[in-house]
Scaffold this motif. Structure first.
Motif, PDB file in Angstrom:
ATOM      1  N   ILE A 167       0.867  -1.169   0.000  1.00  0.00           N
ATOM      2  CA  ILE A 167       0.000   0.000   0.000  1.00  0.00           C
ATOM      3  C   ILE A 167       0.912   1.229   0.000  1.00  0.00           C
ATOM      4  O   ILE A 167       1.572   1.517   0.996  1.00  0.00           O
ATOM      5  CB  ILE A 167      -0.934   0.020   1.225  1.00  0.00           C
ATOM      6  CG1 ILE A 167      -1.784  -1.260   1.281  1.00  0.00           C
ATOM      7  CG2 ILE A 167      -1.826   1.265   1.214  1.00  0.00           C
ATOM      8  CD1 ILE A 167      -2.610  -1.405   2.538  1.00  0.00           C
ATOM      9  N   ASP A 168       0.965   1.899  -1.123  1.00  0.00           N
ATOM     10  CA  ASP A 168       1.831   3.064  -1.274  1.00  0.00           C
ATOM     11  C   ASP A 168       3.277   2.721  -0.890  1.00  0.00           C
ATOM     12  O   ASP A 168       3.941   3.453  -0.159  1.00  0.00           O
ATOM     13  CB  ASP A 168       1.316   4.235  -0.436  1.00  0.00           C
ATOM     14  CG  ASP A 168       1.927   5.566  -0.870  1.00  0.00           C
ATOM     15  OD1 ASP A 168       2.558   5.605  -1.944  1.00  0.00           O
ATOM     16  OD2 ASP A 168       1.791   6.550  -0.119  1.00  0.00           O
ATOM     17  N   ASN A 169       3.743   1.578  -1.381  1.00  0.00           N
ATOM     18  CA  ASN A 169       5.120   1.117  -1.171  1.00  0.00           C
ATOM     19  C   ASN A 169       5.429   0.745   0.285  1.00  0.00           C
ATOM     20  O   ASN A 169       6.591   0.698   0.685  1.00  0.00           O
ATOM     21  CB  ASN A 169       6.134   2.135  -1.687  1.00  0.00           C
ATOM     22  CG  ASN A 169       6.209   2.149  -3.195  1.00  0.00           C
ATOM     23  OD1 ASN A 169       6.513   1.147  -3.824  1.00  0.00           O
ATOM     24  ND2 ASN A 169       5.894   3.288  -3.791  1.00  0.00           N
ATOM     25  N   ILE A 170       4.381   0.458   1.054  1.00  0.00           N
ATOM     26  CA  ILE A 170       4.549  -0.108   2.392  1.00  0.00           C
ATOM     27  C   ILE A 170       3.910  -1.487   2.369  1.00  0.00           C
ATOM     28  O   ILE A 170       2.781  -1.654   1.917  1.00  0.00           O
ATOM     29  CB  ILE A 170       3.912   0.764   3.477  1.00  0.00           C
ATOM     30  CG1 ILE A 170       4.542   2.156   3.472  1.00  0.00           C
ATOM     31  CG2 ILE A 170       4.088   0.121   4.847  1.00  0.00           C
ATOM     32  CD1 ILE A 170       3.938   3.113   4.484  1.00  0.00           C
ATOM     33  N   TYR A 171       4.646  -2.473   2.857  1.00  0.00           N
ATOM     34  CA  TYR A 171       4.211  -3.867   2.783  1.00  0.00           C
ATOM     35  C   TYR A 171       3.937  -4.417   4.183  1.00  0.00           C
ATOM     36  O   TYR A 171       3.965  -3.674   5.163  1.00  0.00           O
ATOM     37  CB  TYR A 171       5.268  -4.691   2.031  1.00  0.00           C
ATOM     38  CG  TYR A 171       5.381  -4.288   0.576  1.00  0.00           C
ATOM     39  CD1 TYR A 171       4.780  -5.031  -0.430  1.00  0.00           C
ATOM     40  CD2 TYR A 171       6.052  -3.118   0.205  1.00  0.00           C
ATOM     41  CE1 TYR A 171       4.846  -4.646  -1.760  1.00  0.00           C
ATOM     42  CE2 TYR A 171       6.123  -2.727  -1.121  1.00  0.00           C
ATOM     43  CZ  TYR A 171       5.518  -3.488  -2.096  1.00  0.00           C
ATOM     44  OH  TYR A 171       5.580  -3.102  -3.412  1.00  0.00           O
ATOM     45  N   TYR A 172       3.619  -5.688   4.227  1.00  0.00           N
ATOM     46  CA  TYR A 172       3.258  -6.328   5.500  1.00  0.00           C
ATOM     47  C   TYR A 172       4.175  -5.889   6.639  1.00  0.00           C
ATOM     48  O   TYR A 172       5.389  -5.817   6.484  1.00  0.00           O
ATOM     49  CB  TYR A 172       3.293  -7.852   5.338  1.00  0.00           C
ATOM     50  CG  TYR A 172       3.117  -8.587   6.646  1.00  0.00           C
ATOM     51  CD1 TYR A 172       1.872  -8.667   7.261  1.00  0.00           C
ATOM     52  CD2 TYR A 172       4.205  -9.181   7.294  1.00  0.00           C
ATOM     53  CE1 TYR A 172       1.707  -9.323   8.466  1.00  0.00           C
ATOM     54  CE2 TYR A 172       4.051  -9.842   8.498  1.00  0.00           C
ATOM     55  CZ  TYR A 172       2.794  -9.905   9.082  1.00  0.00           C
ATOM     56  OH  TYR A 172       2.648 -10.544  10.299  1.00  0.00           O
ATOM     57  N   ASN A 173       3.556  -5.611   7.762  1.00  0.00           N
ATOM     58  CA  ASN A 173       4.256  -5.260   9.001  1.00  0.00           C
ATOM     59  C   ASN A 173       5.033  -3.949   8.895  1.00  0.00           C
ATOM     60  O   ASN A 173       6.012  -3.733   9.616  1.00  0.00           O
ATOM     61  CB  ASN A 173       5.189  -6.391   9.443  1.00  0.00           C
ATOM     62  CG  ASN A 173       5.195  -6.571  10.959  1.00  0.00           C
ATOM     63  OD1 ASN A 173       4.542  -5.819  11.693  1.00  0.00           O
ATOM     64  ND2 ASN A 173       5.935  -7.555  11.433  1.00  0.00           N
ATOM     65  N   GLY A 174       4.588  -3.081   7.984  1.00  0.00           N
ATOM     66  CA  GLY A 174       5.190  -1.762   7.893  1.00  0.00           C
ATOM     67  C   GLY A 174       6.517  -1.707   7.178  1.00  0.00           C
ATOM     68  O   GLY A 174       7.232  -0.701   7.259  1.00  0.00           O
ATOM     69  N   ASN A 175       6.868  -2.764   6.454  1.00  0.00           N
ATOM     70  CA  ASN A 175       8.127  -2.776   5.717  1.00  0.00           C
ATOM     71  C   ASN A 175       8.049  -1.848   4.513  1.00  0.00           C
ATOM     72  O   ASN A 175       7.221  -2.036   3.624  1.00  0.00           O
ATOM     73  CB  ASN A 175       8.458  -4.199   5.264  1.00  0.00           C
ATOM     74  CG  ASN A 175       8.951  -5.063   6.404  1.00  0.00           C
ATOM     75  OD1 ASN A 175      10.072  -4.915   6.875  1.00  0.00           O
ATOM     76  ND2 ASN A 175       8.093  -5.978   6.867  1.00  0.00           N
ATOM     77  N   LYS A 176       8.939  -0.870   4.466  1.00  0.00           N
ATOM     78  CA  LYS A 176       8.969   0.080   3.371  1.00  0.00           C
ATOM     79  C   LYS A 176       9.825  -0.461   2.227  1.00  0.00           C
ATOM     80  O   LYS A 176      10.921  -0.979   2.458  1.00  0.00           O
ATOM     81  CB  LYS A 176       9.520   1.420   3.856  1.00  0.00           C
ATOM     82  CG  LYS A 176       8.655   2.068   4.930  1.00  0.00           C
ATOM     83  CD  LYS A 176       9.266   3.381   5.404  1.00  0.00           C
ATOM     84  CE  LYS A 176       8.403   4.012   6.484  1.00  0.00           C
ATOM     85  NZ  LYS A 176       8.997   5.285   6.981  1.00  0.00           N
ATOM     86  N   ALA A 177       9.322  -0.296   1.008  1.00  0.00           N
ATOM     87  CA  ALA A 177      10.019  -0.830  -0.168  1.00  0.00           C
ATOM     88  C   ALA A 177      11.461  -0.357  -0.227  1.00  0.00           C
ATOM     89  O   ALA A 177      12.364  -1.127  -0.578  1.00  0.00           O
ATOM     90  CB  ALA A 177       9.274  -0.434  -1.439  1.00  0.00           C
ATOM     91  N   VAL A 178      11.706   0.892   0.117  1.00  0.00           N
ATOM     92  CA  VAL A 178      13.052   1.439   0.038  1.00  0.00           C
ATOM     93  C   VAL A 178      14.033   0.692   0.935  1.00  0.00           C
ATOM     94  O   VAL A 178      15.243   0.695   0.694  1.00  0.00           O
ATOM     95  CB  VAL A 178      13.047   2.948   0.391  1.00  0.00           C
ATOM     96  CG1 VAL A 178      12.700   3.170   1.860  1.00  0.00           C
ATOM     97  CG2 VAL A 178      14.364   3.604   0.023  1.00  0.00           C
ATOM     98  N   ASP A 179      13.511   0.005   1.957  1.00  0.00           N
ATOM     99  CA  ASP A 179      14.368  -0.683   2.923  1.00  0.00           C
ATOM    100  C   ASP A 179      14.636  -2.154   2.593  1.00  0.00           C
ATOM    101  O   ASP A 179      15.564  -2.735   3.143  1.00  0.00           O
ATOM    102  CB  ASP A 179      13.743  -0.623   4.327  1.00  0.00           C
ATOM    103  CG  ASP A 179      13.662   0.796   4.870  1.00  0.00           C
ATOM    104  OD1 ASP A 179      14.543   1.605   4.519  1.00  0.00           O
ATOM    105  OD2 ASP A 179      12.720   1.093   5.627  1.00  0.00           O
ATOM    106  N   PHE A 180      13.821  -2.762   1.705  1.00  0.00           N
ATOM    107  CA  PHE A 180      13.996  -4.203   1.524  1.00  0.00           C
ATOM    108  C   PHE A 180      13.836  -4.706   0.084  1.00  0.00           C
ATOM    109  O   PHE A 180      14.081  -5.883  -0.186  1.00  0.00           O
ATOM    110  CB  PHE A 180      13.047  -4.977   2.453  1.00  0.00           C
ATOM    111  CG  PHE A 180      11.628  -5.084   1.953  1.00  0.00           C
ATOM    112  CD1 PHE A 180      11.146  -6.287   1.432  1.00  0.00           C
ATOM    113  CD2 PHE A 180      10.760  -4.007   2.017  1.00  0.00           C
ATOM    114  CE1 PHE A 180       9.842  -6.409   0.993  1.00  0.00           C
ATOM    115  CE2 PHE A 180       9.452  -4.108   1.577  1.00  0.00           C
ATOM    116  CZ  PHE A 180       8.985  -5.320   1.066  1.00  0.00           C
TER     117      PHE A 180
END
Length: 323
Positions: free
Chosen positions: A134-147
């Motif tokens: 959702i807007d580059n945030i994934y399960y458990n609050g993981n941000k795309a930029v980080d993983f």
């Protein structure tokens, strides 16, 4: 600022004022609600609803096996199988060192090797909880930029998912709607699901895999355009209810496992966003449940050990039902 003041400033003054406003403030989007993380399974969890699986649950599911009959739940994959938008699949048979009929050794050893150039999201597949955001945030609050990297994800990868061995259910929506193929755009409600469960004499339990049979696979090779443009499936109300029952995975014989296009909004795949990103529940797509329905095998032992493609968020599978 009052309208009269703006009027006296003139166009040049208004443009000058606008230039002093930070760019992010001019184009700022509504912020994404963050009340769906951290996960109920802990702030560092990476497997979502798979936490519900247990040895005790496996032992209970094994008791469902009465005949020993097995059902492969995948569809065969080749270059002609219709796939979501940009995806494709091509398999090539290579015989290295065997050109012109050459062989190896005095025993004339020869072999076939296959090279696949394709997307892991073609055919029957497991969609992991790192697949939809959702807007580059994934399960458990993981941000795309980080993983998220070009060589795969460093969190939420398919390799983290344990074998899914549990009780499986199939709900025959073709019988419910009295249609061989449930029309695209048909939304399954909580009432629809409860009606089918009652008719089939089953209930949903914590840790279950819930699959829907809609007849949609019958369109493959006959009307691939319709197959991909729409599909029947659960709506948001049903998704929330299923999640609250404590299921591990949902899915069926369609390519997205939710009603599409959504009849209530122009949102893109909101059910997948809710189930995967917010609830950590896995999606099983293009499941061939026709033989199960034919045998009225409404509940069964569900067994899945997916390929462990490190860093992938989805993968081709062939789960097995045993009754």
């Amino acid at each position: 600022m009052e309208y009269k003041k703006l009027k006296t400033m003139g166009l040049a003054g208004i443009l000058l004022l606008a230039s002093t406003i930070p760019l992010y403030a001019q184009i700022q989007k509504p912020s994404t609600p963050t009340n769906w993380y951290p996960s109920a399974y802990g702030a560092t969890d990476e497997i979502g609803a798979a936490n519900l699986l247990s040895p005790e649950m496996v032992l209970q599911a094994v008791k469902l096996v009465k005949t020993g009959k097995t059902y492969p739940l995948a569809v065969p994959v080749d270059k002609n199988l219709p796939a979501f938008r940009h995806r494709s699949f091509n398999l090539y048979n290579i015989q290295p060192g065997e050109q012109a009929g050459k062989t190896m050794g005095p025993n004339k050893f020869s072999f076939n090797d296959e090279l696949v150039n394709g997307w892991t999201g073609v055919g029957t597949q497991l969609n992991g909880i790192g697949h939809i955001g959702i807007d580059n945030i994934y399960y458990n609050g993981n941000k795309a930029v980080d993983f998220v990297t070009v060589e795969g994800v460093t969190r939420l990868g398919i390799e983290k998912v344990p074998p899914i061995v549990t009780r499986g259910l199939v709900l025959d929506m073709t019988a419910h709607y009295v249609k061989a193929i449930v029309p695209g755009g048909t939304e399954f409600t909580v009432t629809d699901i409860q009606t089918v469960l009652k008719k089939q004499g089953i209930t949903i339990r914590k840790g279950d895999v819930v699959l829907f049979n809609t007849g949609w696979l019958e369109l493959i090779g006959k009307d691939n355009k319709q197959f991909l443009e729409m599909e029947p499936g659960i709506g948001m109300e049903a998704a929330q209810w299923l999640a609250d029952q404590g299921i591990v995975a949902f899915g069926g014989d369609t390519w997205a496992s939710e009603v599409y296009p959504n009849p209530k909004s122009d949102e893109e795949f909101p059910i997948n966003q809710y189930m995967l990103a917010k609830r950590g529940i896995y999606n099983l797509e293009l499941i061939d449940s026709r033989a199960l329905v034919q045998d009225k095998a409404w509940e069964f032992l569900f067994v899945l050990g997916q390929p462990l493609y490190r860093g992938s968020t989805q993968v081709n599978i062939n789960p097995v039902a045993i009754r």
